[in-house]
Design a protein around this motif. Structure first.
Motif, PDB file in Angstrom:
ATOM      1  N   ALA A  15       0.828  -1.207   0.000  1.00  0.00           N
ATOM      2  CA  ALA A  15       0.000   0.000   0.000  1.00  0.00           C
ATOM      3  C   ALA A  15       0.867   1.263   0.000  1.00  0.00           C
ATOM      4  O   ALA A  15       0.530   2.263  -0.659  1.00  0.00           O
ATOM      5  N   ALA A  16       1.981   1.228   0.734  1.00  0.00           N
ATOM      6  CA  ALA A  16       2.866   2.393   0.767  1.00  0.00           C
ATOM      7  C   ALA A  16       3.602   2.594  -0.550  1.00  0.00           C
ATOM      8  O   ALA A  16       4.050   3.705  -0.851  1.00  0.00           O
ATOM      9  N   GLY A  17       3.729   1.550  -1.348  1.00  0.00           N
ATOM     10  CA  GLY A  17       4.438   1.658  -2.619  1.00  0.00           C
ATOM     11  C   GLY A  17       3.639   2.297  -3.734  1.00  0.00           C
ATOM     12  O   GLY A  17       4.092   2.305  -4.880  1.00  0.00           O
ATOM     13  N   CYS A  18       2.471   2.868  -3.414  1.00  0.00           N
ATOM     14  CA  CYS A  18       1.656   3.490  -4.464  1.00  0.00           C
ATOM     15  C   CYS A  18       2.365   4.676  -5.101  1.00  0.00           C
ATOM     16  O   CYS A  18       2.046   5.051  -6.239  1.00  0.00           O
ATOM     17  N   VAL A  19       3.324   5.264  -4.399  1.00  0.00           N
ATOM     18  CA  VAL A  19       4.046   6.395  -4.983  1.00  0.00           C
ATOM     19  C   VAL A  19       4.921   5.954  -6.150  1.00  0.00           C
ATOM     20  O   VAL A  19       5.386   6.796  -6.928  1.00  0.00           O
ATOM     21  N   TRP A  20       5.155   4.649  -6.277  1.00  0.00           N
ATOM     22  CA  TRP A  20       5.921   4.115  -7.410  1.00  0.00           C
ATOM     23  C   TRP A  20       5.028   3.477  -8.458  1.00  0.00           C
ATOM     24  O   TRP A  20       5.207   3.726  -9.649  1.00  0.00           O
ATOM     25  N   TYR A  21       4.079   2.640  -8.033  1.00  0.00           N
ATOM     26  CA  TYR A  21       3.357   1.903  -9.068  1.00  0.00           C
ATOM     27  C   TYR A  21       2.202   2.694  -9.675  1.00  0.00           C
ATOM     28  O   TYR A  21       1.754   2.373 -10.779  1.00  0.00           O
ATOM     29  N   LEU A  22       1.710   3.742  -9.025  1.00  0.00           N
ATOM     30  CA  LEU A  22       0.682   4.563  -9.671  1.00  0.00           C
ATOM     31  C   LEU A  22       1.266   5.397 -10.821  1.00  0.00           C
ATOM     32  O   LEU A  22       0.667   5.451 -11.904  1.00  0.00           O
ATOM     33  N   PRO A  23       2.438   6.054 -10.660  1.00  0.00           N
ATOM     34  CA  PRO A  23       3.043   6.693 -11.838  1.00  0.00           C
ATOM     35  C   PRO A  23       3.415   5.694 -12.933  1.00  0.00           C
ATOM     36  O   PRO A  23       3.323   6.015 -14.127  1.00  0.00           O
ATOM     37  N   ALA A  24       3.834   4.489 -12.538  1.00  0.00           N
ATOM     38  CA  ALA A  24       4.126   3.475 -13.556  1.00  0.00           C
ATOM     39  C   ALA A  24       2.874   3.095 -14.322  1.00  0.00           C
ATOM     40  O   ALA A  24       2.905   2.901 -15.549  1.00  0.00           O
ATOM     41  N   LEU A  25       1.755   2.993 -13.627  1.00  0.00           N
ATOM     42  CA  LEU A  25       0.493   2.699 -14.309  1.00  0.00           C
ATOM     43  C   LEU A  25       0.103   3.824 -15.253  1.00  0.00           C
ATOM     44  O   LEU A  25      -0.399   3.581 -16.357  1.00  0.00           O
ATOM     45  N   ALA A  26       0.364   5.076 -14.855  1.00  0.00           N
ATOM     46  CA  ALA A  26       0.076   6.206 -15.743  1.00  0.00           C
ATOM     47  C   ALA A  26       0.954   6.167 -16.993  1.00  0.00           C
ATOM     48  O   ALA A  26       0.493   6.489 -18.095  1.00  0.00           O
ATOM     49  N   ASP A  27       2.219   5.748 -16.838  1.00  0.00           N
ATOM     50  CA  ASP A  27       3.089   5.625 -18.010  1.00  0.00           C
ATOM     51  C   ASP A  27       2.590   4.558 -18.971  1.00  0.00           C
ATOM     52  O   ASP A  27       2.651   4.727 -20.193  1.00  0.00           O
ATOM     53  N   LEU A  28       2.095   3.456 -18.423  1.00  0.00           N
ATOM     54  CA  LEU A  28       1.569   2.407 -19.303  1.00  0.00           C
ATOM     55  C   LEU A  28       0.303   2.865 -20.016  1.00  0.00           C
ATOM     56  O   LEU A  28       0.096   2.566 -21.198  1.00  0.00           O
ATOM     57  N   ARG A  29      -0.545   3.587 -19.321  1.00  0.00           N
ATOM     58  CA  ARG A  29      -1.788   4.050 -19.946  1.00  0.00           C
ATOM     59  C   ARG A  29      -1.523   5.128 -20.993  1.00  0.00           C
ATOM     60  O   ARG A  29      -2.333   5.325 -21.900  1.00  0.00           O
ATOM     61  N   ALA A  30      -0.379   5.832 -20.879  1.00  0.00           N
ATOM     62  CA  ALA A  30      -0.062   6.856 -21.875  1.00  0.00           C
ATOM     63  C   ALA A  30       0.249   6.253 -23.237  1.00  0.00           C
ATOM     64  O   ALA A  30       0.122   6.928 -24.257  1.00  0.00           O
ATOM     65  N   GLY A  31       0.656   4.990 -23.268  1.00  0.00           N
ATOM     66  CA  GLY A  31       0.897   4.317 -24.541  1.00  0.00           C
ATOM     67  C   GLY A  31       2.072   4.889 -25.296  1.00  0.00           C
ATOM     68  O   GLY A  31       3.172   5.054 -24.762  1.00  0.00           O
TER      69      GLY A  31
END
Length: 205
Positions: A15-31
């Motif tokens: 749960a604390a690692g959201c500062v890393w995997y949420l931006p990573a998810l945004a990068d993937l969604r950017a295509g």
């Protein structure tokens, strides 16, 4: 350590690692708006954090250590492979970008542009450091000021004003090299002076 406690720890860290995997998810969604190396690195980040979340779930539903170990081995291998691929692609993209920049008709950046970054970093770090030093120096005076009066009231105000002034001064000085590093506009060509009547008489035709 029991498995439920370890599972709770894995869940909290995930749960604390959201500062890393949420931006990573945004990068993937950017295509295609992101480079391939960045998307691969984002996928590696999501794989690693997903592995930790899966370990937390497996620890809750199993009693042995074989299944969590297998999840860690599989997820860790996939994450390492993705990170390696992202690093290789990033190196290739940098070489390609360097080759393309080399083909452009421009000279290297001035040395002052590189030095200004170091100056800005040093001043931004020195500002808060000077503020902390000022607060440390003024706190003893604040603690021993037991009386009342204008002199005692000045000390708390100085604790706030002096660090803020130090930070603002360093930021103002740091902003000057940044503005100086910007390229100036080329001077407009001056119009040629029109010949006067005396010049026409002096140079006929």
């Amino acid at each position: 350590m029991s498995q439920p406690v370890l599972a709770l720890g894995c869940a909290v860290v995930t749960a604390a690692g959201c500062v890393w995997y949420l931006p990573a998810l945004a990068d993937l969604r950017a295509g295609a708006d992101r480079p391939l190396s960045r998307r691969t690195a984002a996928l590696a980040c999501l794989t690693g954090w997903g592995t930790l979340a899966a370990v937390a779930l497996v620890l809750l539903v199993t009693t042995g250590w074989g299944a969590p170990g297998a999840v860690v081995a599989a997820g860790g291998s996939a994450t390492a492979a993705l990170w390696t691929g992202a690093a290789v692609r990033r190196a290739g993209e940098r070489r390609e970008a360097a080759r393309q920049w080399a083909q452009l008709p421009h000279g290297p950046l001035p040395v002052a542009a590189h030095r200004s970054r170091g100056a800005v970093t040093a001043l931004v770090v020195a500002g808060p450091a000077a503020g902390v030093a000022a607060v440390t120096a003024l706190l003893p005076a604040l603690g021993h000021g037991g009386g009342h009066g204008p002199a005692t009231a000045v000390v708390p105000a100085a604790v706030v004003v002096v660090p803020a002034a130090a930070v603002c001064l360093c930021l103002a000085v740091a902003a000057r090299p940044t503005r100086a590093a910007r390229p100036t506009r080329a001077a407009r060509p001056t119009r040629a002076a029109r010949p006067t009547a005396a010049d026409r008489g002096r140079h006929p035709g």
